[in-house]
Design an enzyme around this catalytic site. Structure first.
Site, PDB file in Angstrom:
ATOM      1  N   SER A  76     -10.069   3.865  -6.400  1.00 10.55           N
ATOM      2  CA  SER A  76     -10.237   2.897  -7.479  1.00 10.55           C
ATOM      3  C   SER A  76     -11.589   3.049  -8.172  1.00 10.55           C
ATOM      4  O   SER A  76     -12.553   3.557  -7.601  1.00 10.55           O
ATOM      5  CB  SER A  76     -10.108   1.474  -6.934  1.00 10.55           C
ATOM      6  OG  SER A  76      -8.932   1.339  -6.171  1.00 10.55           O
TER       7      SER A  76
HETATM    8  N1  SAH Z   1      -9.272   1.393  -2.060  1.00 12.15           N
HETATM    9  C1  SAH Z   1      -8.603   2.671  -2.020  1.00 12.15           C
HETATM   10  C2  SAH Z   1      -7.397   2.569  -2.935  1.00 12.15           C
HETATM   11  C3  SAH Z   1      -6.359   3.563  -2.669  1.00 12.15           C
HETATM   12  S1  SAH Z   1      -4.924   3.396  -3.715  1.00 12.15           S
HETATM   13  C4  SAH Z   1      -9.570   3.722  -2.527  1.00 12.15           C
HETATM   14  O1  SAH Z   1     -10.435   3.357  -3.329  1.00 12.15           O
HETATM   15  O2  SAH Z   1      -9.495   4.878  -2.136  1.00 12.15           O
HETATM   16  C5  SAH Z   1      -3.851   2.401  -2.726  1.00 12.15           C
HETATM   17  C6  SAH Z   1      -3.535   2.941  -1.356  1.00 12.15           C
HETATM   18  O3  SAH Z   1      -2.560   2.061  -0.785  1.00 12.15           O
HETATM   19  C7  SAH Z   1      -2.924   4.332  -1.330  1.00 12.15           C
HETATM   20  O4  SAH Z   1      -3.646   5.142  -0.456  1.00 12.15           O
HETATM   21  C8  SAH Z   1      -1.501   4.100  -0.823  1.00 12.15           C
HETATM   22  O5  SAH Z   1      -0.989   5.166  -0.046  1.00 12.15           O
HETATM   23  C9  SAH Z   1      -1.686   2.834   0.014  1.00 12.15           C
HETATM   24  N2  SAH Z   1      -0.455   2.086   0.241  1.00 12.15           N
HETATM   25  C10 SAH Z   1       0.583   1.923  -0.621  1.00 12.15           C
HETATM   26  N3  SAH Z   1       1.544   1.175  -0.078  1.00 12.15           N
HETATM   27  C11 SAH Z   1       1.105   0.837   1.179  1.00 12.15           C
HETATM   28  C12 SAH Z   1       1.663   0.060   2.227  1.00 12.15           C
HETATM   29  N4  SAH Z   1       2.859  -0.504   2.128  1.00 12.15           N
HETATM   30  N5  SAH Z   1       0.927  -0.083   3.359  1.00 12.15           N
HETATM   31  C13 SAH Z   1      -0.294   0.495   3.485  1.00 12.15           C
HETATM   32  N6  SAH Z   1      -0.864   1.240   2.509  1.00 12.15           N
HETATM   33  C14 SAH Z   1      -0.166   1.412   1.367  1.00 12.15           C
END
Ligand code: SAH
Length: 213
Positions: free
Chosen positions: A65
């Protein structure tokens, strides 16, 4: 090659121009953003641009993000040093590292095993606080460590996070992007059996993945 000093300068600019200038004033939060080496969490090719005012792809259709989005959500969550925090969506692990410098313990759940493996590698190589991770569907929370004082969701949930609210401690706060009508960052606060919710901002997040993947 860009030196560590170059990154430190980029990091300071990010904090001043993207966070402080836009109203993030919590000094503990700003300090955490100064401390965590964001460039380690992005593709090596991104290099010094890691501190730019944007998100970046991290593979598997997911993104790290934008710094301001993370700062806004983390500051709104109001994490204190005694808090146990549950994070849904470890992704790159960047926000996990930030949270670990603000809380007592961070529990982070990621749906995609290869992403979590990579994040663990990066987190293992830098200074962080206490972090525990697992691969699972975060929508179900992490019952064995509940209740949590703070819960933060990094992917858009289709509706109110009922399961997660069950794992929120009395006096706790949960922040999540919810795509029910228009996509909005919503802050939930629990006092006894009463849960109040406040819409904080419009937003755009990758959607939460379903349990079966
Ligand atoms: N704060 C993180 C954001 C990653 S994007 C960063 O800055 O790197 C959102 C993340 O949520 C992704 O890695 C995705 O794989 C994860 N995600 C999506 N659905 C999910 C679920 N049901 N349970 C756990 N993680 C999930």
């Amino acid at each position: 090659m860009e030196s560590g000093n170059h990154y430190a300068i980029a990091r300071r600019r990010m904090v001043t121009e993207q966070l402080r200038a836009r109203g993030i004033s919590d000094e503990r939060v700003l300090k955490a953003f100064l401390a965590v080496p964001r460039h380690r969490f992005v593709d090596a090719a991104v290099g010094g641009r890691a501190y730019d005012d944007c998100s970046f792809p991290i593979g598997y259709d997911q993104t790290i993000s934008q710094p301001y989005t993370i700062a806004f959500m983390v500051a709104s969550l109001d994490v204190n040093p005694l808090n146990r925090v549950l994070e849904i969506g470890t992704g790159s692990g960047y926000q996990t590292a930030i949270l670990s410098l603000l809380a007592r313990d961070v529990f982070s759940i990621e749906r995609l095993a290869p992403l979590l493996k990579k994040a663990e590698g990066v987190l293992g190589g830098i200074r962080t606080g206490s972090i525990r991770v697992k691969v699972a569907d975060g929508a179900l929370g992490w019952a064995s460590y509940a209740p949590f004082d703070r819960i933060i969701v990094s992917a858009a949930m289709p509706e109110r996070p009922l399961k997660l609210l069950e794992q929120l401690a009395d006096g706790g706060r949960l922040i999540a992007p919810i795509s029910e009508s228009a996509e909005c960052i919503i802050l939930f606060a629990r006092q006894g059996e009463i849960v109040t919710e406040r819409r904080l901002a419009r937003c755009s997040f990758v959607p939460l993945l379903k349990g079966e993947g």
